[in-house]
Structure formats: C-alpha cells, structure tokens
Design a protein around this motif. Sequence first.
Motif, mmCIF file in Angstrom:
data_model
loop_
_atom_site.group_PDB
_atom_site.id
_atom_site.type_symbol
_atom_site.label_atom_id
_atom_site.label_comp_id
_atom_site.label_asym_id
_atom_site.label_seq_id
_atom_site.Cartn_x
_atom_site.Cartn_y
_atom_site.Cartn_z
ATOM 1 N N THR A 102 37.180 26.477 46.770
ATOM 2 C CA THR A 102 37.311 25.047 47.067
ATOM 3 C C THR A 102 37.949 24.874 48.447
ATOM 4 N N LYS A 103 37.833 23.672 48.954
ATOM 5 C CA LYS A 103 38.358 23.362 50.292
ATOM 6 C C LYS A 103 39.870 23.611 50.341
ATOM 7 N N TRP A 104 40.586 23.153 49.291
ATOM 8 C CA TRP A 104 42.039 23.300 49.297
ATOM 9 C C TRP A 104 42.451 24.771 49.191
ATOM 10 N N GLN A 105 41.641 25.568 48.428
ATOM 11 C CA GLN A 105 41.957 26.995 48.316
ATOM 12 C C GLN A 105 41.797 27.697 49.667
ATOM 13 N N ARG A 106 40.724 27.334 50.394
ATOM 14 C CA ARG A 106 40.498 27.943 51.710
ATOM 15 C C ARG A 106 41.640 27.603 52.667
ATOM 16 N N GLU A 107 42.048 26.326 52.674
ATOM 17 C CA GLU A 107 43.142 25.904 53.562
ATOM 18 C C GLU A 107 44.427 26.648 53.218
ATOM 19 N N LYS A 108 44.665 26.800 51.895
ATOM 20 C CA LYS A 108 45.888 27.484 51.456
ATOM 21 C C LYS A 108 45.863 28.956 51.887
ATOM 22 N N LEU A 109 44.685 29.598 51.759
ATOM 23 C CA LEU A 109 44.549 30.992 52.172
ATOM 24 C C LEU A 109 44.878 31.162 53.657
ATOM 25 N N GLN A 110 44.313 30.280 54.457
ATOM 26 C CA GLN A 110 44.524 30.370 55.909
ATOM 27 C C GLN A 110 45.994 30.136 56.266
ATOM 28 N N ASN A 111 46.652 29.262 55.521
ATOM 29 C CA ASN A 111 48.088 29.018 55.755
ATOM 30 C C ASN A 111 48.942 30.214 55.330
ATOM 31 N N ASP A 112 48.443 30.953 54.308
ATOM 32 C CA ASP A 112 49.234 32.064 53.760
ATOM 33 C C ASP A 112 49.013 33.389 54.483
ATOM 34 N N ILE A 113 48.076 33.434 55.446
ATOM 35 C CA ILE A 113 47.744 34.708 56.089
ATOM 36 C C ILE A 113 48.980 35.295 56.789
ATOM 37 N N PHE A 114 49.220 36.577 56.524
ATOM 38 C CA PHE A 114 50.360 37.353 57.036
ATOM 39 C C PHE A 114 51.718 36.928 56.440
ATOM 40 N N LYS A 115 51.704 36.000 55.466
ATOM 41 C CA LYS A 115 52.961 35.657 54.774
ATOM 42 C C LYS A 115 53.050 36.505 53.508
ATOM 43 N N GLU A 116 54.293 36.756 53.065
ATOM 44 C CA GLU A 116 54.444 37.510 51.821
ATOM 45 C C GLU A 116 54.124 36.582 50.647
ATOM 46 N N ILE A 117 53.205 37.035 49.806
ATOM 47 C CA ILE A 117 52.775 36.220 48.666
ATOM 48 C C ILE A 117 52.743 37.075 47.406
ATOM 49 N N VAL A 118 52.566 36.374 46.267
ATOM 50 C CA VAL A 118 52.395 37.041 44.974
ATOM 51 C C VAL A 118 50.958 36.767 44.511
ATOM 52 N N VAL A 119 50.260 37.830 44.133
ATOM 53 C CA VAL A 119 48.875 37.734 43.664
ATOM 54 C C VAL A 119 48.825 38.183 42.207
ATOM 55 N N TYR A 120 48.088 37.410 41.394
ATOM 56 C CA TYR A 120 47.979 37.761 39.974
ATOM 57 C C TYR A 120 46.524 37.593 39.531
ATOM 58 N N GLY A 121 46.011 38.529 38.741
ATOM 59 C CA GLY A 121 44.661 38.396 38.218
ATOM 60 C C GLY A 121 44.183 39.650 37.534
ATOM 61 N N LYS A 122 42.901 39.619 37.119
ATOM 62 C CA LYS A 122 42.313 40.739 36.396
ATOM 63 C C LYS A 122 41.650 41.695 37.384
ATOM 64 N N LEU A 123 41.950 42.971 37.223
ATOM 65 C CA LEU A 123 41.499 43.993 38.153
ATOM 66 C C LEU A 123 40.057 44.416 37.862
ATOM 67 N N LYS A 124 39.257 44.565 38.920
ATOM 68 C CA LYS A 124 37.891 45.074 38.820
ATOM 69 C C LYS A 124 37.772 46.312 39.714
ATOM 70 N N GLU A 125 36.865 47.237 39.340
ATOM 71 C CA GLU A 125 36.631 48.418 40.174
ATOM 72 C C GLU A 125 35.131 48.590 40.394
ATOM 73 N N PHE A 126 34.730 48.872 41.644
ATOM 74 C CA PHE A 126 33.328 49.150 41.962
ATOM 75 C C PHE A 126 33.282 50.211 43.059
ATOM 76 N N ASN A 127 32.636 51.317 42.736
ATOM 77 C CA ASN A 127 32.530 52.439 43.693
ATOM 78 C C ASN A 127 33.894 52.893 44.230
ATOM 79 N N GLY A 128 34.901 52.912 43.351
ATOM 80 C CA GLY A 128 36.228 53.387 43.739
ATOM 81 C C GLY A 128 37.068 52.372 44.483
ATOM 82 N N ASN A 129 36.526 51.158 44.713
ATOM 83 C CA ASN A 129 37.279 50.101 45.395
ATOM 84 C C ASN A 129 37.733 49.055 44.384
#
Length: 701
Positions: A102-129
């Motif tokens: 969403t527009k607000w999520q994109r703006e928030k991401l750009q504001n948070d770049i290089f800032k220390e943040i907390v990320v939470y979610g379900k982990l996925k793996e594809f080709n070792g990544n």
Amino acid sequence: MYRNPLKKTIEYVKGCGPERAKTLQAELGIFRYEDLLNHFPFRYVDRSKYYSIREIRSTAAEIQLKGQIVSIQDINQGKVKRTVAKFQDGTGTLELTWFKITKWQREKLQNDIFKEIVVYGKLKEFNGNYSIVHPEIETIEDAKQAPQGLFPVYSSTEKLQKKGISNRIIQKMVTAIFDEHIKIEENIPQNLIQHFKLMSREQAYKTIHFPPNLDDLKQAENRLKFEEFFFLNMSMLSQKIQNKAKNKSNPFQLIGDYFNTFYNHHLPFELTGAQKRVIKEIRLDLKHPAQMNRLLQGDVGSGKTMVALLSMLIALDNGFQAALIAPTEILAQQHYNSIVEMLGEMNVEVALLTGSVTKKKREPILENLLSGKLHIIIGTHALLEDTVQFHNLGLSIIDEQHRFGVAQRAKFWRKAKLPPHILVMTATPIPRTLSMTMYGDLDVSIIDELPQGRKPIKTLSKTDAHRLQLFDFMKKEIEKGRQVYVVYPLIEESEKLDLKDLMDGFESVTRHFPLPQYAVGIVHGKQKAKDKEFEMQRFKRGETQILVATTVIEVGVNVPNASVMIIENSERFGLSQLHQLRGRVGRGAEQSYCILMVGGKLNPISQRRIEAMCETNDGFQLAEIDLELRGPGDMMGTQQSGVLDFKIADITKDKKILQAARTCVEHILKHDPNLMLPEHLNMRNFFIDNFKEKVGWSQIS
C-alpha cells in the motif's frame, strides 16, 4: 441514570479518528469501545525472543529480528509484481517481500531505511535464501512499549491492511482504551464470582488481550465464556417468563370423552414411560391460562405422533379445534394417514389441506373448519393462508419448527381470539447444549425410549467389492417375506450425475431381481406427485419387494414389513440424514438391517460419520457427534445463526460452563424474576442496556 462508558463511539479512541472508525465499522462491525474490547485475538504469539539471521534454521516458524533495511526495489516478472527490501542485522541478510504494497507501507519503508527496526513474520526459504512475506515492521521505541508476554493477533481484512490498520494499530487502540482508566463494571453477582472463582470482568478483558501467561489466559477465557452463556440464558429465560405472563391462552381443564375413549379403547399399543411422562407435562401446561410453548424432541419412531394426537384430543374435550402443520406434503400426508388410522371409528372429523388439494375439495374443508364441524386439520404452509379460518383454534402443533420462519408462525397464532397453545415437534434429536441455546425460551420434553418389542437395527458398512454378497442377502430377506429400500443421494434434483446414478442403480437391481419373481419400484423427486404416491402405495401393500429411491422417502413412508435399508454413497449424506433414513426400517418386530455402501477412500469426517452409525442407534448420541463434527451453525442452518453468534464461547467444547451458567440464571430468576434485589443491580443494568430490545423490557428505564 446508568450510563455505560464503553458505549462511547470508537472514533474517540486515541489513534483511531473518524476515517479509521468508518473502516472498522464497515469491515469488523466495531462501532463502540465495547465492540473493540469484544474483538478478541484469535491467537497469540511469543514476541519476547529475538533471533539473529545467522540462527535461522526452521522455515515454518514465525520469528522476530532486529536490524536495518538497506535497500528497496520493485520487481516485475510478467504479471507478478512485488516489492523487495533487503534486511540486515550484522549476522546476515534476508529479503522482506510485499506482493501488494500500500501507499502508506511504501512511505513508511522509505522513512525507515537505515533506521534500526523490529521485523516480525513467517519465514520462507527458496534455493537457500530466506525471506519474510508481508512482515510486520515497527520502530525499536514502539517495540519496547508493546505488552510483555503473549502478543495478541487479531482477525483482519485486506481493506483494513490497505487503510493502514495493522494488527499493531488495533493492539494500540485496545491499549488506549485501558489507558483511559474507564471502570469496567462488574455484571455478575459477587456470590457467583466467588463461588466459581471467576476473574473480575475488568481483569478478564485486560488478560484476554494481553495475557502474561497461558494460565491467566485460560482464566480470562473461562470468565468471558461464562458471562456470554449467562446473559444468553438470562435473555431466553426472561423471555419465557414474560411470554407466560403476557401470552394468555385458553385453559384446558377437562380430560373428557375424546381422550378417555381413545386411551381406553383405541390405543394401538402400550405407551412407553417416556410418552406417559411427556403427556403429563403437556397436560399440566394446558391446564393454565398461559400459552404453552413446548418443544417435543423424539428419536425416529419414538411415537411423537401419538403424543400429538393425545394432546389434540385434550383440546377437543375442551371444545377447541387443533391444527398440525408440517413442512412437506409427504409428511403432512403421513401424519394424516397415521391419525385417521389411530382414531378408527371415533366420531372425530379430520381433514388434510395442502397446496395440491383442488378448489372443489378445499371449499367444504374451509366451511367445516369455520363452522366448527371439523375438529382437526393437518396440512402444510397452505394452513397459513388468509382464507383458512377457524371456529375456535386452541392448539397448534408445528412439526420441524426450524423450517418455518417467525413471521409464518405468528400468522398461525393470529387465527384465534386468544393465542393457541403451541407444541413444536422435531424428529431430529438436538443435543442438550444446542437445545438450551436454540430453544432456551421453550419448555422442552424429550421422548428418549422406543416402543417395546423393537429390535435394535444392525448397521454395517460395505464397499462395492461386497455387491454380490449384498444381492444374496437381499434375496434371503425377500424369501422371508421382507422388503428392501435402496436409497441414492440426490443432493440437487437438477444434478444429472445423481439422477444417472439412480437410474443405473435401478437397472442393476432389476437385472439381479428380474420379473416375474421380483417386482422393483422407483421413486424420485422428478416424478409427478401421483406417480410417487402410486409407487409408495404399491410398496406399502407389498406388491413390490424393493423400492429404489432418493431421499424423498426420508419421511412419509411407514412400512413395518421393510427390514433392509441400503444407502448408496453413504459418505455423501450427513449424520442426521443417515439416521433419519435408517429409521424407515426397524418398525416391525423382525430384525432389521441398515447397510451403508461407501466408495473410495473416505475423508476423516465421513469416516467418523460411518463409524458412529455402526456404533449406535441412539439419535441423541449421534446428534452430539454431529454437533462436534459440523458445529452448531451448520447443524441448525442459517435460520437461527444469530442465536449462536458467540464471540468466545463454544457450545461443543464448553458444555460444563454452559450448564453452570444456565443453572445460575434459573436460580436467580426463580427467586428474583425482575432482578430487583440490590445485589442484582449491576446485572440488571447491564442486561437492560444490552438485551431489553430482545426481551421486550423497553418499558423499563
């Protein structure tokens, strides 16, 4: 005047505002503070632990990380578009992915770049990544302010996410309500809280949203479940009390010639103890000038029609007419035939009125009903028409109530000067917990034993590999003079596949049971009514040994000589329907059988249904299993779904809590029906505030 602060509109909660309020109203039905507090988390996660990317091993776990977003880019691969952010924590790198950002999520991401943040979610793996799709992101400061212990996860919608109302936002709004220090009044008497060691209401709400541990969460859930059951029963039982006080009806104080003549000279069999008990309960109700509202439950073949007839004869003894309304013509015809046969030569005028009765035959029925010459009328929805008028209707019996709407039933009641007494019958045994919540405003009578001399039906499950053995078994039963039903599923009359199965089955049966040695009949919903009736009567007279049919024979056919019920593709039927079909046999003194034919590998629910049918003939036990398998909403259909719209309670899992709440309400209303005692003040205020429209206490201020 009592004022509930939780009735404040949601837009006044800190962090909400008018726009978010509109979205919450439209998407989740949250209008007031209390609605948000009652929007309980559907699960909880432990957010106390932080992982490093280097520690990641599992691909199924939800994890929490601290780090920085170092780049953001949009990737287009054909029709698939996604936004990918590179996240690092000093021990490694992973991707954060959004497929619909969403527009607000994109703006928030750009504001948070290089800032220390907390990320939470379900982990996925594809080709070792490793990657996290649609993660939750918040600043370190916000994470520190989050509640400790188990973290609430709320149900959401795509529109809420687009509007920026994330799980964290909802959690913050709930926190804001508690930060206002609004007193959440207790609404259950203190003696009950102490007796059951219940958590206080205020503490229960705080704990259900932000539980410090699983033990406290369980206590909070139990408190709120008890409250939900408590006030549901308060609503229903108060309604029952009010109905008895308000809905006057004609008292039937005589037990006279009609009842006694039938009971002493025409009773075709000895009544069971359960039938005698139920008739006594009905007689006691009918003596009073208050309208009877009683639910009669009985298993297949338990003798509900006999109880209905005896009740109608009491009405006749007191100078009143009686009516029995059934949902289908077949069932109405069955009741009519049974009652006329049981009455024999008695001087009782009985008529049948359905949609297919011609105008020429209808007119004298209506005239005799209005004059009082006609004592008992049995019919379908046709009885609800305005042209159907009674001389003095005193008793209305409704078979399978859930198939009639409230407005339809009310129309029936207005056909008398005073509302008639009401007896509701159901052939589908209802679990005790479900009847308490569905029919809590009715008195309940249960016929829980079958007539003497009936042998339990033997039920077996077979596959197509046993087909030839099955045909041999059918021939042996026919040689003994018995008859056989073979039933095919016809879920929709228009389904070509189902009709083809039926016709293929009919051809297969006629090949193995050829004329002139055997006669095979066929009945299905696409036949004309007269053709159906012709085939059914042939089978009833014993002119055909086998009846191949769809579920139209679920009700309406009573052939004591039929001893075998074969149900094809039985996994396609519900448990209640299987039990109803099985009830077509076992009506005579001979041993009867129900053969459940199954095809292919069964799913676990179908397997449990088939096993349950083979294990027991008890309809009430099967109803309990059905409730556990299907849930109350599916079991009772959409008609009554509002009654069962619990926020946290579950009648399949919380039977003990429901029973305890019910018993407490019964005790309170017995000693204080208007809730006027000082210790009941808060309970009364809460009840009027939330239920007065449902119960008709609108005159109370």
